[in-house]
Design a protein around this motif. Structure first.
Motif, PDB file in Angstrom:
ATOM      1  N   LEU A  28     -17.768  -4.638   3.701  1.00  0.00           N
ATOM      2  CA  LEU A  28     -16.382  -4.257   3.996  1.00  0.00           C
ATOM      3  C   LEU A  28     -16.215  -2.748   4.142  1.00  0.00           C
ATOM      4  CD1 LEU A  28     -14.368  -6.758   1.764  1.00  0.00           C
ATOM      5  CD2 LEU A  28     -15.121  -7.001   4.119  1.00  0.00           C
ATOM      6  N   ILE A  29     -16.690  -2.001   3.156  1.00  0.00           N
ATOM      7  CA  ILE A  29     -16.545  -0.541   3.223  1.00  0.00           C
ATOM      8  C   ILE A  29     -17.634   0.046   4.122  1.00  0.00           C
ATOM      9  CG2 ILE A  29     -16.520   1.582   1.828  1.00  0.00           C
ATOM     10  CD1 ILE A  29     -15.517  -0.227  -0.513  1.00  0.00           C
ATOM     11  N   VAL A  69      -2.556  -7.772  -3.336  1.00  0.00           N
ATOM     12  CA  VAL A  69      -2.880  -6.424  -3.796  1.00  0.00           C
ATOM     13  C   VAL A  69      -2.737  -6.338  -5.318  1.00  0.00           C
ATOM     14  CG1 VAL A  69      -2.228  -3.999  -3.640  1.00  0.00           C
ATOM     15  CG2 VAL A  69      -2.184  -5.423  -1.608  1.00  0.00           C
ATOM     16  N   PRO A  96      -8.996   1.890  -7.132  1.00  0.00           N
ATOM     17  CA  PRO A  96      -8.157   1.028  -6.295  1.00  0.00           C
ATOM     18  C   PRO A  96      -8.774   0.844  -4.901  1.00  0.00           C
ATOM     19  CG  PRO A  96      -7.140   3.181  -6.571  1.00  0.00           C
ATOM     20  CD  PRO A  96      -8.342   3.163  -7.460  1.00  0.00           C
ATOM     21  N   SER A 151      -6.105   2.258   6.400  1.00  0.00           N
ATOM     22  CA  SER A 151      -7.345   2.376   5.633  1.00  0.00           C
ATOM     23  C   SER A 151      -8.358   3.106   6.510  1.00  0.00           C
ATOM     24  CB  SER A 151      -7.913   0.995   5.295  1.00  0.00           C
ATOM     25  OG  SER A 151      -7.005   0.284   4.517  1.00  0.00           O
ATOM     26  N   ILE A 156      -7.474  -1.381  -2.201  1.00  0.00           N
ATOM     27  CA  ILE A 156      -6.508  -1.460  -1.092  1.00  0.00           C
ATOM     28  C   ILE A 156      -5.531  -0.292  -1.173  1.00  0.00           C
ATOM     29  CG2 ILE A 156      -4.746  -2.886   0.020  1.00  0.00           C
ATOM     30  CD1 ILE A 156      -6.279  -5.305  -1.276  1.00  0.00           C
ATOM     31  N   THR A 157      -4.939  -0.098  -2.350  1.00  0.00           N
ATOM     32  CA  THR A 157      -3.996   1.023  -2.455  1.00  0.00           C
ATOM     33  C   THR A 157      -4.730   2.361  -2.389  1.00  0.00           C
ATOM     34  OG1 THR A 157      -4.079   0.916  -4.865  1.00  0.00           O
ATOM     35  CG2 THR A 157      -2.301  -0.292  -3.788  1.00  0.00           C
ATOM     36  N   GLY A 158      -6.048   2.346  -2.612  1.00  0.00           N
ATOM     37  CA  GLY A 158      -6.834   3.573  -2.491  1.00  0.00           C
ATOM     38  C   GLY A 158      -7.350   3.796  -1.076  1.00  0.00           C
ATOM     39  N   GLY A 159      -7.029   2.874  -0.178  1.00  0.00           N
ATOM     40  CA  GLY A 159      -7.388   3.069   1.222  1.00  0.00           C
ATOM     41  C   GLY A 159      -8.834   2.748   1.561  1.00  0.00           C
ATOM     42  N   LEU A 160      -9.552   2.073   0.644  1.00  0.00           N
ATOM     43  CA  LEU A 160     -10.959   1.761   0.943  1.00  0.00           C
ATOM     44  C   LEU A 160     -11.102   0.519   1.820  1.00  0.00           C
ATOM     45  CD1 LEU A 160     -12.561   2.564  -2.504  1.00  0.00           C
ATOM     46  CD2 LEU A 160     -13.187   3.629  -0.338  1.00  0.00           C
ATOM     47  N   ILE A 161     -10.268  -0.462   1.567  1.00  0.00           N
ATOM     48  CA  ILE A 161     -10.268  -1.648   2.428  1.00  0.00           C
ATOM     49  C   ILE A 161      -8.805  -1.982   2.752  1.00  0.00           C
ATOM     50  CG2 ILE A 161     -12.400  -2.592   1.443  1.00  0.00           C
ATOM     51  CD1 ILE A 161     -10.755  -4.648  -0.075  1.00  0.00           C
ATOM     52  N   ASP A 162      -8.583  -2.784   3.801  1.00  0.00           N
ATOM     53  CA  ASP A 162      -7.195  -3.158   4.072  1.00  0.00           C
ATOM     54  C   ASP A 162      -6.960  -4.611   3.664  1.00  0.00           C
ATOM     55  OD1 ASP A 162      -8.133  -4.731   6.128  1.00  0.00           O
ATOM     56  OD2 ASP A 162      -7.866  -3.165   7.611  1.00  0.00           O
ATOM     57  N   SER A 163      -5.694  -5.005   3.731  1.00  0.00           N
ATOM     58  CA  SER A 163      -5.375  -6.331   3.191  1.00  0.00           C
ATOM     59  C   SER A 163      -6.016  -7.463   4.010  1.00  0.00           C
ATOM     60  CB  SER A 163      -3.863  -6.523   3.071  1.00  0.00           C
ATOM     61  OG  SER A 163      -3.219  -5.969   4.173  1.00  0.00           O
ATOM     62  N   LYS A 195       0.809  -1.217   0.000  1.00  0.00           N
ATOM     63  CA  LYS A 195       0.000   0.000   0.000  1.00  0.00           C
ATOM     64  C   LYS A 195       0.844   1.270   0.000  1.00  0.00           C
ATOM     65  CE  LYS A 195      -3.737  -0.820   2.800  1.00  0.00           C
ATOM     66  NZ  LYS A 195      -4.469  -0.557   4.039  1.00  0.00           N
ATOM     67  N   ALA A 203      -3.498   6.122   2.779  1.00  0.00           N
ATOM     68  CA  ALA A 203      -3.073   4.729   2.582  1.00  0.00           C
ATOM     69  C   ALA A 203      -1.629   4.668   2.083  1.00  0.00           C
ATOM     70  CB  ALA A 203      -4.007   4.033   1.594  1.00  0.00           C
TER      71      ALA A 203
END
Lengths: 577, 85
Positions: B19-20, B66, B32, A538, B34-41, A113, A532
């Motif tokens: 999830l969101i 990812v 995106p 997140s 995960i990389t967009g910060g909407l959900i985590d891994s 991330k 992120a």
């Protein structure tokens, strides 16, 4: 079965504590006396089992890193930062630095991330302000970090610099107990300013006292997936087993996140007895593993799962117990702990001799009167899970805002005194002075004592803890501040307990002038993305609100607590509509 | 409605509600996650369980990364390519 390792009289306990002055004395003992016993097993991704590494092989492997560090001019008491993925190499590098008397510190590894450029800049900033002499990096980072640090005089090495062959351990240094053994850092811009410096004496005091509290046995086996840049992973899941001479079964956090059953299989296969987990992991493993993935799992050897590093929930324990009792989980195996890097690790431990106490108290008593008392006349109640009693070398007291001790069941700040306390924040005497008061470390946590047991009720500081990881809201707010459309200085981040996940989730509220829905959506999207990439966090919710929505304190600062309350009230109203 | 679109709507609904947890969020196919910060891994394990339950096959652990699961489109393409016929 793992090979028997340490004879019972050789465990480091309060009784035998004086036999070792440094961590290296313990390493040398295992190397000399039980060279062929299993020191650790590292389980690679995609596998359920790993290769057994003996004490001889482990410390010889560490010797290669010690030689490489000496070879580039690193001296005793120099700081060495490890920027390495969670791997066998990281384990060798850490002990290699220790072996030659240097001070290792593990930097959190770059995740998918995070933005790589920002990450490298952060490494550079840490190297510069901490005065590190060398970096040990994973091979893919060698070029980037060597380039970035080429004028700094800092040596950057990786596996490529190691001599071929198996290496040789050597434990001769001029290091003594008062010398710094290693540093622990929290993550984020703020956390990296505070390298917790721990002496060999402090670490050994912790290992010995905690062994007594855990009733540690020579046949214990520790299993862990915890990251080593974090105190729980570093101390409980790495330093304690190596110093005690009991086997460690280790896997990477990335492996566990993708395949959580790997921990349960490892506990089964290697007959694990001790396992530390943050609270969210209990929820995660209770709900995110299919039954058919648990075939053959038997947790009957585990005598303690230790819940630590974030607020503990009785409900999380219940979920875990319900799910895993059919898989052999022993009644009474779920234990609790209160710990912090500044005290090396554990302050209290509960649940070893008897299950942890659940104290049912009045909610209005706690919220309005700041006292933990039984409910009266049908008042609403809340369950408090005990953190246990202080381990033998620690004292805990609860103090008021003037730092005066409070009585039993009165809520105040938790203060800790012990002989395993930090030497200082590395090169930051100002921060060290702020944190200590007459030898007591003021933790920033609120809590109370009842019948000798500690209960944590909340936090004085605004820190957010997600999955055991500390997050400083000011780091997130400064990122949001840089997003176009956000009113300057009008962003607030705070944590909200998520009962489903068993940990806190992070919320951001920002003020913006625009009323346009699409523009507000874009602001929120940008904030999520930047946060992120820069911090790995997140955000569970980003609210873009009208100007003057946010509360400020009388001194003009954004009031996180008041804004959190306002957010929660609005959210509850929305859900009722 | 094609299979692809139906799968997209099903997975999008799952992402937004479970999830969101913001059903009103506008989620594009290539945004995106995960990389967009909407959900985590950590959430990828839940996506994996959902796909298994809904589409009758278990995505390989090694595919839950990812690189392969960062957008709604990637998830839908994966399900459509791997679901039992």
């Amino acid at each position: 079965m793992l090979k028997p390792t340490v004879p019972s009289d050789r465990l480091l306990t309060l009784e035998t504590r004086e036999q070792a002055a440094t961590l290296l004395d313990r390493a040398a003992l295992h190397y000399a006396q039980r060279p062929d016993a299993d020191a650790l097993i590292f389980i690679p991704f995609g596998k359920d089992e790993g290769e057994r590494i003996s004490y001889r092989a482990f410390f010889d492997g560490a010797g290669r890193y010690a030689d490489a560090l000496r070879g580039v001019g690193v001296a005793e008491r120099d700081l060495v930062i490890l920027v390495m993925e969670h791997s066998e190499a990281l384990l060798y590098a850490f002990w290699g630095a220790l072996m030659m008397g240097a001070i290792p510190s593990i930097f959190p590894f770059l995740s998918d991330k995070l933005d790589a450029t920002l990450y490298f800049e952060r490494v550079k900033a840490l190297v510069t302000h901490s005065g590190a002499k060398a970096l040990i990096v994973s091979p893919p980072f060698l070029e980037s970090l060597s380039g970035l640090l080429k004028d700094s005089g800092v040596r950057v090495i990786s596996e490529a610099n190691l001599q071929p062959g198996s290496g040789k351990a050597h434990f001769q240094t001029t290091i003594n107990g008062e010398d710094i053994a290693f540093l622990q850092h929290s993550s984020g811009t703020t956390g990296l300013q505070k390298g917790v410096a721990l002496s060999h004496r402090a670490v050994l005091n912790q290992v010995a006292a905690y062994a007594d509290a855990l009733q540690m046995r020579p046949d214990d086996v520790i299993a862990s997936w915890l990251p080593l840049y974090h105190d729980m992973g570093l101390i409980a899941g790495f330093v304690i087993p190596l110093v005690q001479g009991i086997p460690l079964v280790l896997m990477s956090p990335f492996h566990w996140v993708r395949e959580p059953r790997v921990l349960l299989r490892a506990l089964t296969h290697y007959r694990g007895t001790l396992c530390w987990l943050p609270n969210f992991a209990y929820n995660f493993m209770a709900t995110r593993i299919r039954d058919n993935a648990l075939e053959g799992v038997n947790l009957g050897t585990v005598r303690a799962f230790v819940n630590c590093s974030e607020p503990m929930r009785a409900e999380s324990h219940r979920q875990f117990e319900t799910r895993y009792t059919p898989y052999g989980l022993r009644s009474g195996a779920l234990t609790t702990c209160y710990a912090m890097a500044e005290n090396t690790f554990a302050v209290t431990q509960g649940g070893i001799a008897a299950p942890p106490t659940v104290d049912v108290i009045s909610r209005p008593g706690l919220m309005d009167q700041h006292v933990a008392r039984p409910a009266q006349n049908g008042e609403p109640t809340m369950e408090m899970l005990s953190c246990g009693t202080p381990i033998p070398n620690c004292r805990v007291q609860i103090v008021d805002s003037e730092k005066r001790p409070l009585n039993e069941r009165q809520i105040g700040e938790v203060a800790v005194k012990s002989d395993s306390m930090l030497s200082s924040y590395y090169h930051r005497p100002d921060l060290t002075e702020q944190a200590l008061f007459e030898g007591w470390y003021l933790t920033g946590d609120y809590g109370y004592l009842a019948e000798g047991e500690l209960y944590i009720t909340g936090r004085k500081k605004d820190i957010i803890i997600v999955g055991g990881k500390n997050i400083y809201p000011q780091d997130l707010e400064s990122i949001a501040d840089g997003v176009p459309g956000v009113k300057a200085g009008r962003a607030v981040a705070f944590g909200v307990m998520d009962d489903r996940l068993g940990t806190e989730s992070v919320v951001m509220v920002v003020e913006a002038e625009t009323q346009d829905e699409d523009e507000r959506f874009e602001i929120a999207r940008q904030i999520r993305m930047r946060v992120a990439k820069e911090t790995e966090v997140s955000l569970s919710d980003v609210r873009v609100v009208d100007l003057k929505w946010l509360h400020k304190t009388s001194s003009g600062k954004i009031a996180r607590g008041a804004n959190r309350d306002k957010y929660l009230i609005e959210k509850a109203q929305e859900q009722q509509r | 409605m094609s299979d692809w679109n139906a799968t997209r709507d099903t997975i999008r609904d799952f992402l937004l509600t479970k999830l969101i947890r913001n059903p009103r969020l506008k989620l594009g196919d290539t945004d995106p996650l995960i990389t967009g910060g909407l959900i985590d891994s950590f959430s990828l394990v839940e996506v994996q369980l959902f796909i298994e339950e809904k589409y009758g096959f278990r995505p390989a652990d090694i595919d839950m990364t990812v690189e392969t699961m960062d957008t709604l489109k990637q998830m839908v393409d994966y399900v459509e390519a791997n679901r039992p016929q």
